[in-house]
Design a protein around this motif. Structure first.
Motif, short mmCIF file in Angstrom:
data_model
loop_
_atom_site.label_atom_id
_atom_site.label_comp_id
_atom_site.label_asym_id
_atom_site.label_seq_id
_atom_site.Cartn_x
_atom_site.Cartn_y
_atom_site.Cartn_z
N ALA A 275 -6.63 4.86 -24.24
CA ALA A 275 -6.26 3.37 -23.02
C ALA A 275 -6.68 1.97 -23.08
O ALA A 275 -6.64 0.53 -23.44
CB ALA A 275 -6.45 3.68 -21.44
N ALA A 276 -8.08 2.61 -23.46
CA ALA A 276 -9.08 0.89 -24.00
C ALA A 276 -8.96 1.16 -25.26
O ALA A 276 -8.78 -0.15 -25.75
CB ALA A 276 -10.24 1.66 -23.82
N ASP A 292 -7.03 -3.04 -13.65
CA ASP A 292 -7.31 -1.74 -12.59
C ASP A 292 -7.00 -0.19 -13.38
O ASP A 292 -5.99 -0.39 -14.06
CB ASP A 292 -5.60 -2.67 -11.70
N VAL A 293 -7.30 0.30 -13.02
CA VAL A 293 -6.88 2.01 -13.59
C VAL A 293 -6.05 2.49 -12.90
O VAL A 293 -6.83 3.06 -11.50
CB VAL A 293 -8.51 2.93 -13.99
N ALA A 379 -5.27 -4.74 -17.47
CA ALA A 379 -5.86 -5.69 -17.24
C ALA A 379 -5.19 -7.19 -17.41
O ALA A 379 -3.91 -7.58 -17.89
CB ALA A 379 -6.71 -5.77 -18.90
N LYS A 380 -6.15 -8.39 -16.45
CA LYS A 380 -5.44 -9.30 -16.62
C LYS A 380 -6.61 -10.55 -17.27
O LYS A 380 -7.63 -9.97 -16.65
CB LYS A 380 -5.28 -9.66 -14.86
N TYR A 387 -1.91 -7.51 -19.00
CA TYR A 387 -1.23 -6.56 -20.32
C TYR A 387 -1.99 -5.38 -19.83
O TYR A 387 -2.45 -4.57 -18.79
CB TYR A 387 -2.90 -6.72 -21.19
N GLN A 388 -1.06 -3.94 -20.27
CA GLN A 388 -1.13 -2.73 -19.71
C GLN A 388 -1.30 -1.64 -21.03
O GLN A 388 -0.62 -1.40 -22.14
CB GLN A 388 0.34 -2.05 -19.07
N ALA A 389 -1.59 -0.25 -20.98
CA ALA A 389 -1.96 0.40 -21.72
C ALA A 389 -2.04 1.57 -21.03
O ALA A 389 -2.13 2.31 -20.26
CB ALA A 389 -3.14 0.80 -22.37
N TYR A 390 -0.99 2.49 -21.51
CA TYR A 390 -0.42 3.97 -20.58
C TYR A 390 -0.11 5.31 -21.65
O TYR A 390 0.71 5.09 -22.79
CB TYR A 390 1.08 3.69 -19.78
#
Length: 450
Positions: A275-276, A292-293, A379-380, A387-390
């Protein structure tokens, strides 16, 4: 009568290679290769070095064991301790929720070359250890109750070793019983700032399992009902449990569910690394204001629920720290051994990014775990843009398995610094075909560190 003990003893004393379906054979071979690579990569680790300094000779030749990466022998229980320390040290070996089944293989690696075991016999013994460990992890829920994985590791190791040595059902039963009642370690080994013991605790349990097997083989009898009887596992700790039955159909074997790691961090953080990497493509790390995780309970509890994980002061804490692993990967685009040296995890410049991280449990993710692994990172930036990773089922998960080529690459990456390119390649070929070995000793000789 103890039905759990009876089923373990029967399985340990009767399972043979010819009983194994193709999926179990393949999984066993892969996990032996993976464990050996992890051990070679950690050959000179502190825990193994200390263990070698204390490993004395066996009382009799038949009680000796092989030290991995060496031609040297020691008492088999001491050799098993050293071997499991090496397997475990990098936190790169396989995992099943609640523990690392390959930790048990330090015992197998100590004894197999000394008794001239075939590759088929080593694979069958490996399957025994894994199947028992995984069943206990699935149903006893010891981690959630504050007990450590060493219980299942030691019981699995004892059963696997009984199978490897061809012990009778009665002797196997006594060995498993002795090991079970004597090895119920506390989860405090993995709380707060983690110490060297994090990487040695299961090795200690494996050492005890070897000695328990030797005692039983020498005539020592064990308690009649360590699992289901009065003051046994179910009475004192787990409550009533019903384990999945053993069988010989492909669906009866759980060893393929043991996940092989792609990154050298605790398994619950594998998805976080991916995700990172994805998030890093979307946003400049220097512009991040908050992260936020969302994850499942085990990942939160183990790596994001206590202050020590926001200020790791040991390597063992760093490779279990969600904020640190996330921050390092965001900065560097991957994570490897360079992240776990003191100058890296003690670097004050990474703390502000770590302090941007919050972690919470998503109920839907928790409900799906362990069959489905979810990790969502949002992330903001300072302008308020998100921004988002899933990630679902990261590489190494049973539904997204590591390929043969990827496993070979991992092995060579770990083994080449110890063996050199040519010898590492030769060792890889031997271990990829370990099922064809009439005697595994040459395969261990091929992995001797120069």
């Amino acid at each position: 009568m103890d039905p759990i003990l009876n089923s373990f003893a029967e399985f340990a004393s009767t399972l043979s290679y010819r009983d194994l379906p193709a999926n179990a054979v393949k999984a066993g071979k892969e996990r032996l290769l993976d464990a050996l690579g992890c051990a070679l990569g950690a050959y000179d680790c502190e825990t193994a070095t200390l263990g070698r300094s204390l490993a004395g000779p066996a009382a009799r030749p038949e009680l000796a064991g092989r030290l991995l990466g060496s031609r040297e022998l020691a008492a088999a229980d001491a050799a098993a301790f050293v071997n499991s320390c090496m397997i475990r040290d990098l936190d790169f070996n396989d995992t099943y929720p609640g523990g690392h089944p390959s930790d048990s293989l330090g015992a197998h690696f100590a004894v197999a070359p000394q008794i001239g075991a075939s590759g088929e016999r080593l694979i069958a013994a490996t399957v025994v250890a894994y199947e028992i460990f995984i069943r206990l992890q699935m149903k006893a829920q010891l981690r959630e109750k504050g007990w450590d994985q060493g219980f299942g590791i030691s019981v699995g190791a004892a059963a696997g070793l009984a199978n490897l040595m061809g012990l009778s059902r009665d002797v196997a039963q006594h060995a498993i019983a002795i090991t079970a009642v004597a090895n119920m370690p506390m989860r405090a080994s993995r709380a707060g700032q983690l110490s060297m013991w994090k990487g040695a605790a299961t090795a200690y349990a494996v050492r005890n399992a070897v000695f328990g097997v030797q005692l039983a083989a020498g005539g020592m009898t064990g308690p009649e009902a360590p699992f289901s009887g009065r003051h046994g596992l179910t009475d004192l700790i787990s409550g009533p449990i019903e384990l999945p039955p053993f069988g010989t159909a492909p669906e009866n074997f759980f060893i393929p569910r043991a996940k092989i790691k792609f990154w050298p961090v605790v398994y619950n953080m594998q998805a976080l690394v991916w995700a990172a990497i994805e998030l890093r493509k979307q946003v400049d790390v220097e512009k991040i204001e908050s992260i936020d995780v969302e994850t499942y309970w085990s990942a939160w509890h183990e790596s994001g629920s206590e202050p020590a994980k926001w200020d790791p002061t040991t390597r063992e804490t760093a490779d279990h720290s969600l904020p640190y692993i996330l921050a390092w990967t965001l900065r560097h685009g991957l994570i490897d051994h360079h992240a776990f040296v003191p100058e890296a995890y003690l670097d004050p410049s990474i703390r502000p990014l770590m302090n941007c991280v919050t972690v919470r449990v998503d109920d839907a993710f928790e409900k799906d775990f362990p069959r489905v692994v979810h990790m969502r990172v949002t992330a903001k930036d300072h302008a308020g843009k998100t921004y988002q990773a899933y990630v679902v089922n990261p590489l190494g998960h049973e539904d997204n398995p590591v390929s043969a080529a990827e496993l070979a690459t991992k092995f060579l990456r770990l083994a080449e610094p110890r063996l050199g390119k040519n010898r590492a390649t030769a060792a890889l070929e031997l271990w990829q075909n370990i099922d064809r070995a009439a005697n595994v000793k040459p395969a261990f000789d091929a992995a001797v560190v120069s």
